[in-house]
Enzyme design. Structure first.
Site, short mmCIF file in Angstrom:
data_model
loop_
_atom_site.label_atom_id
_atom_site.label_comp_id
_atom_site.label_asym_id
_atom_site.label_seq_id
_atom_site.Cartn_x
_atom_site.Cartn_y
_atom_site.Cartn_z
N HIS A 50 1.16 11.88 77.79
CA HIS A 50 0.74 11.15 79.22
C HIS A 50 0.96 9.47 79.49
CE1 HIS A 50 -4.12 11.11 78.15
NE2 HIS A 50 -3.18 10.08 78.47
N ASP A 69 -5.84 4.68 87.44
CA ASP A 69 -6.57 5.73 87.20
C ASP A 69 -8.46 5.67 87.05
OD1 ASP A 69 -6.43 4.57 84.11
OD2 ASP A 69 -5.38 6.56 84.16
N ASP A 97 -0.15 12.91 73.67
CA ASP A 97 0.74 13.90 74.29
C ASP A 97 1.69 13.85 75.33
OD1 ASP A 97 -0.63 13.45 76.50
OD2 ASP A 97 -1.62 14.98 76.77
N GLU A 99 -0.80 14.03 83.32
CA GLU A 99 -0.37 15.06 81.66
C GLU A 99 0.53 15.96 81.48
OE1 GLU A 99 -2.65 14.55 79.91
OE2 GLU A 99 -5.15 14.74 80.07
P1 PGA Z 1 -5.56 4.66 74.30
O1 PGA Z 1 -5.32 6.08 74.94
O2 PGA Z 1 -4.48 3.14 74.84
O3 PGA Z 1 -7.20 5.08 73.89
O4 PGA Z 1 -4.89 5.01 72.99
C1 PGA Z 1 -4.11 5.43 75.85
C2 PGA Z 1 -3.41 6.06 76.90
O5 PGA Z 1 -4.26 7.81 77.28
O6 PGA Z 1 -2.89 6.24 78.06
#
Ligand code: PGA
Length: 256
Positions: free
Chosen positions: A134, A63, A132, A139
């Site tokens: 994702h 992404d 959450d 999301e």
């Molecule tokens: P993070 O994010 O590694 O900074 O905890 C993980 C994600 O949002 O996929």
């Protein structure tokens, strides 16, 4: 799903790094799906230290933020350059990250899908997980069949990532992300999750129903998904003891 629980993120990362290294050695033309965020930072550091040969490998990132220039310090282009690409011998032409500044985003997304296909599909997809649930930036409520497209971040993700932008208000609200259907076509999915903030999402993903409300739960339908967790991220799993027992009794010949 294979659930590997280790005492610390360092221990979990060390095993994950061995797995990525084994793929690059066995298949020099491997196609890797890459993730960003705090979670894979140590993994990339370990891979760099291993001095692997990336010359024939191809990468596709999950992404990127819409509107960020590749040289913006919070862009995922910058993240990847700093944490992996400038340290290894990957060829620039084999690196793929969605361009957040594309004028025609739907066309870019279609092209991204075609490029993955042309490269022969993704052998190993690295994933983090949002608090959450994702994966990529899909999301909750994302279609489980979705393809690469633009998404709007939840307020929770904006808050979670505010640290990279000096506040949630300054973070782009839109992103381009591989879809869940895209991720599910990878031949092997490797998800890393560390820390207590991920415990609820992990419990839902592993032991809850398959639901678009926890996008990572779709991995229950993947034939080859490996989850590397530290104790804190595994804290809410009901079958923790069983997952540990499976890992401890894994026959030496059995691959991940
Ligand atoms: P993070 O994010 O590694 O900074 O905890 C993980 C994600 O949002 O996929």
């Amino acid at each position: 799903m294979e659930i590997i629980i280790q005492p610390t993120l360092e221990a979990a990362t060390a095993i994950a790094a061995r797995l990525v290294a084994a793929l690059l050695r066995e298949k020099p033309r491997a196609v890797l799906g890459l993730a960003t965020g705090s979670t894979p930072l140590l993994l990339y550091r370990e891979l760099v230290q291993m001095k692997l040969n990336w010359r024939r490998a191809t990468t596709f990132n999950l992404d990127e933020y819409v509107s960020l220039a590749p040289d913006h310090p919070a862009s995922y282009h910058s993240f990847m350059r700093e944490n992996l690409f400038r340290h290894v011998n990957l060829r620039a032409k084999n690196i793929h990250i969605p361009d957040g500044r594309a004028r025609d985003i739907p066309a870019l997304c279609e092209r991204y899908e075609k490029e993955i296909h042309k490269a022969g599909g993704i052998d190993l997809q690295l994933l983090g997980i949002g608090s959450d649930g994702h994966i990529g930036f899909n999301e909750p409520s994302s279609s489980l069949a979705s393809r690469t497209r633009m998404k709007t971040l939840t307020e929770r993700t904006l808050r979670d990532n505010a640290r990279f932008f000096g506040g949630a208000a300054r973070s782009p609200h839109h992103v381009i992300t591989m879809g869940i259907g895209t991720i599910m076509e990878a031949r092997h999915c490797l998800l890393l999750a560390f820390g207590s903030k991920k415990a609820r999402a992990i419990a839902g993903a592993v032991e809850g129903p398959v639901t678009a409300m926890n996008p990572a739960s779709v991995l229950q339908l993947h034939p080859r998904a490996t989850l590397f967790l530290d104790e804190a991220a595994a804290a809410r799993l009901k079958m923790k003891r069983y997952y540990r027992w499976v890992f401890e009794n894994k026959p030496a010949w059995q691959k991940f």
